[in-house]
Design an enzyme around this catalytic site. Structure first.
Site, PDB file in Angstrom:
ATOM      1  N   VAL A 115      -0.209  -1.868  -5.665  1.00  0.00           N
ATOM      2  CA  VAL A 115       0.853  -2.126  -6.609  1.00  0.00           C
ATOM      3  C   VAL A 115       2.227  -2.368  -5.895  1.00  0.00           C
ATOM      4  O   VAL A 115       2.886  -3.310  -6.384  1.00  0.00           O
ATOM      5  CB  VAL A 115       1.110  -1.096  -7.770  1.00  0.00           C
ATOM      6  N   ASP A 116       2.548  -1.651  -5.041  1.00  0.00           N
ATOM      7  CA  ASP A 116       3.989  -1.775  -4.285  1.00  0.00           C
ATOM      8  C   ASP A 116       3.924  -3.261  -3.717  1.00  0.00           C
ATOM      9  O   ASP A 116       4.849  -4.086  -4.002  1.00  0.00           O
ATOM     10  CB  ASP A 116       4.157  -0.768  -3.188  1.00  0.00           C
ATOM     11  N   GLY A 129      -2.848  -5.135  -1.253  1.00  0.00           N
ATOM     12  CA  GLY A 129      -3.693  -5.259  -2.691  1.00  0.00           C
ATOM     13  C   GLY A 129      -3.303  -4.244  -3.669  1.00  0.00           C
ATOM     14  O   GLY A 129      -3.810  -3.883  -4.551  1.00  0.00           O
ATOM     15  N   ALA A 175       3.733  -8.979   3.353  1.00  0.00           N
ATOM     16  CA  ALA A 175       2.397  -8.056   3.780  1.00  0.00           C
ATOM     17  C   ALA A 175       1.833  -7.468   2.561  1.00  0.00           C
ATOM     18  O   ALA A 175       2.349  -6.521   1.992  1.00  0.00           O
ATOM     19  CB  ALA A 175       2.642  -7.124   4.873  1.00  0.00           C
ATOM     20  N   MET A 176       0.770  -8.161   1.943  1.00  0.00           N
ATOM     21  CA  MET A 176       0.014  -7.523   0.824  1.00  0.00           C
ATOM     22  C   MET A 176      -1.374  -6.766   1.151  1.00  0.00           C
ATOM     23  O   MET A 176      -2.192  -7.368   1.546  1.00  0.00           O
ATOM     24  CB  MET A 176      -0.149  -8.875   0.082  1.00  0.00           C
ATOM     25  N   CYS A 184      -6.778   5.020   5.770  1.00  0.00           N
ATOM     26  CA  CYS A 184      -7.690   3.963   4.825  1.00  0.00           C
ATOM     27  C   CYS A 184      -9.174   4.035   5.517  1.00  0.00           C
ATOM     28  O   CYS A 184      -9.947   3.669   4.919  1.00  0.00           O
ATOM     29  CB  CYS A 184      -7.030   2.535   5.275  1.00  0.00           C
ATOM     30  N   CYS A 236      -0.519   1.831  13.270  1.00  0.00           N
ATOM     31  CA  CYS A 236      -0.926   0.834  12.559  1.00  0.00           C
ATOM     32  C   CYS A 236       0.347  -0.183  12.115  1.00  0.00           C
ATOM     33  O   CYS A 236       0.337  -1.365  12.347  1.00  0.00           O
ATOM     34  CB  CYS A 236      -1.631   1.090  11.320  1.00  0.00           C
ATOM     35  N   GLY A 268       6.124  -3.801   1.180  1.00  0.00           N
ATOM     36  CA  GLY A 268       6.164  -2.883   0.021  1.00  0.00           C
ATOM     37  C   GLY A 268       6.514  -1.268   0.388  1.00  0.00           C
ATOM     38  O   GLY A 268       6.675  -0.333  -0.531  1.00  0.00           O
ATOM     39  N   LEU A 310      -4.319  -8.321   5.562  1.00  0.00           N
ATOM     40  CA  LEU A 310      -4.999  -7.968   6.679  1.00  0.00           C
ATOM     41  C   LEU A 310      -6.524  -7.412   6.257  1.00  0.00           C
ATOM     42  O   LEU A 310      -6.475  -6.412   5.588  1.00  0.00           O
ATOM     43  CB  LEU A 310      -4.405  -7.115   7.635  1.00  0.00           C
TER      44      LEU A 310
END
Length: 377
Positions: free
Chosen positions: A27-28, A25, A22-23, A213, A116, A140, A48
C-alpha cells in the site's frame, strides 16, 4: 523569472519531471505512485523480482513475491502510468541472501533489509532510474528528506511507530540528493490507507508485509539449512566458565539474549545466551547482567553529519542498537573514517554483532548515519 519548485523540489512543471517509483506491490509505494501520478508527474513504476516465486523460500504476504508484482501492475494500470518488472534475482541472492546466511553461521544476527536497501534498491535500481532519465526516484519508506544549510538531510519519520530510519542509515549523501520519500511526513498509517482508498487502489486494505521477505514465518533456521546444508550441527551449551550444561541442536537456532527454549532447566537462576561461538559449535549462556555492555565497536560507518567524522575526537549523539529500541544517549569515539567505538551512557543488554548501530542528533529527528556492530578485538 525562475518557476517555483514543484512538490519534488524541481523548478519545472510536474509533467516535465520524470520520477521512478520503486513499487513493492504494498500500500505504501502504491500510494506514492498514485499521488505523484495524480499531481501530474511523469511516473514510471518499477518492481523488482528478488527471488523465484515458485521456490521454497517464497511465501504469501512477503514483499516482492508474485502476488505483489501483480498488485503493482494493477495500480499502474489503474492510474495510467508505465510499469516494469526487473529480474534482480541473482543480484539479490549474491548481495543479500548469501551474506545473510554466512553472517548467521558466523554467530551474528544480520539485518538483510538494510543490505537490500543499500546494495539493491538504492544502488542498482537507482542507477536504472538514472538510465531511464528520471529526475529522481521515490519510495514508500517512512523517513524524511529535508533540505539543510549544507544540502539534503535524512530525518526520522513524523510517525515514530512507522519510522524506518534504522533500516536506511547507509543511504549516502549522493543517493539522498536523488531520492524522495513522500510519506515520511504523515502521522499515521491510517492516513496512507485513506489516501489509497481515495485513489481507489486495489491494495487499499492489503495487510502490511511481516518478517524478512525470503524467510517464511520468521523461521530463519529452516532457510539457513536450505541454503547451507549441514549448518545445524549440534554442539555444547556451556556456562561462562566453560562447564557443559547440555547439548544444542545447531548454533543457527539461537540468538544473543535468548532465554526460552535452551533445554537446560532445573537451574536456580535463569540463563541467557550471551555468546555464540560457531567455530567450536558452542552456545555460551550466563546471567542477565552478562548481556549488559556500554562499549559497542562499529565499522562500515556511513556518516551523514556535518563535516567529517574524524574532525572531532568525539561526538555526543543518540543511538539505536536495535530497530525496536528508542534512541539512547551515547558518545562516538572515531577510530577512522569508517570505524568507531560507541560508548553508551547507560548500559544496554543484548547488543549483538550483525545488528546496526544508528546515530541520531540529540533532541532532533536528524539521522547522522550509522554502522555495523561487530565483535571487536
Amino acid at each position: 523569472m525562475t518557476p517555483p519548485l514543484n512538490s519534488l523540489g524541481f523548478a519545472k512543471s510536474p509533467a516535465d519531471t520524470r520520477v521512478v517509483v520503486a513499487m513493492s506491490g504494498g500500500v505504501d509505494s502504491s500510494v506514492v505512485a498514485a499521488q505523484l501520478a495524480e499531481e501530474g508527474y511523469d511516473v514510471v513504476g518499477v518492481t523488482l523480482q528478488l527471488y523465484d516465486h515458485g521456490a521454497a523460500l517464497a511465501k504469501k504476504g512477503a514483499c516482492c513475491a508474485g502476488r505483489d508484482i501483480h498488485d503493482a501492475r494493477r495500480v499502474a494500470e489503474e492510474m495510467g502510468f508505465p510499469h516494469y518488472v526487473l529480474d534482480y534475482e541473482n543480484m539479490f541472492r549474491e548481495a543479500v541472501i548469501d551474506e545473510f546466511a554466512d553472517s548467521y553461521l558466523a554467530g551474528a544476527t544480520p539485518v538483510p533489509c538494510i543490505r537490500c536497501n543499500e546494495r539493491v534498491k538504492f544502488r542498482d535500481l537507482l542507477e536504472t532510474a538514472k538510465d531511464l532519465e528520471a529526475d529522481c526516484m521515490a519510495t514508500g519508506h517512512y523517513i524524511q528528506r529535508k533540505t539543510g544549510p549544507t544540502g539534503p538531510e535524512l530525518h526520522a519519520a513524523a510517525d515514530a511507530t512507522r519510522d524506518q530510519s534504522y533500516f536506511l542509515f547507509s543511504t549516502t549523501a549522493e543517493q539522498l540528493s536523488y531520492l524522495r520519500f513522500p510519506l515520511g511526513h504523515l502521522h499515521s498509517k491510517d492516513e496512507t490507507r485513506k489516501l489509497a482508498a481515495r485513489y481507489g487502489l486495489p491494495v487499499a486494505d492489503k495487510p502490511d508485509s511481516q518478517d524478512i521477505c525470503f524467510v517464511p514465518n520468521g523461521n530463519y533456521a529452516s532457510v539457513i539449512e536450505k541454503l547451507r546444508p549441514g549448518a545445524a550441527d549440534p554442539g555444547e551449551i556451556v556456562d561462562m566458565d566453560g562447564n557443559v550444561l547440555g547439548e544444542h541442536r545447531g548454533v543457527i537456532h539461537y540468538t544473543i539474549g535468548q532465554r526460552r527454549g535452551l533445554g537446560i532447566g532445573g537451574l536456580a537462576d535463569p540463563l541467557y545466551v550471551v555468546k555464540l561461538d560457531p567455530d567450536s559449535r558452542r552456545v555460551v549462556v550466563g546471567p542477565k547482567e552478562a548481556l549488559s555492555t556500554r562499549t559497542v565497536p562499529v565499522r562500515e560507518i556511513n556518516w551523514l553529519g556535518d563535516g567529517n567524522l574524524m574532525s572531532r575526537d568525539s561526538w555526543e549523539v543518540e543511538v539505536k542498537v536495535r530497530s525496536t529500541r528508542p534512541p539512547r544517549p551515547a558518545i562516538i569515539h572515531p577510530i577512522s573514517a569508517t570505524e568507531a567505538e560507541v560508548e553508551l551512557v547507560t548500559a544496554e543488554e543484548g547488543v549483538s554483532p550483525g545488528q546496526a548501530c544508528v546515530f541520531y542528533m540529540p533532541d532532533s529527528s536528524r539521522v547522522l548515519g550509522g554502522g555495523w556492530i561487530w565483535r571487536g578485538h
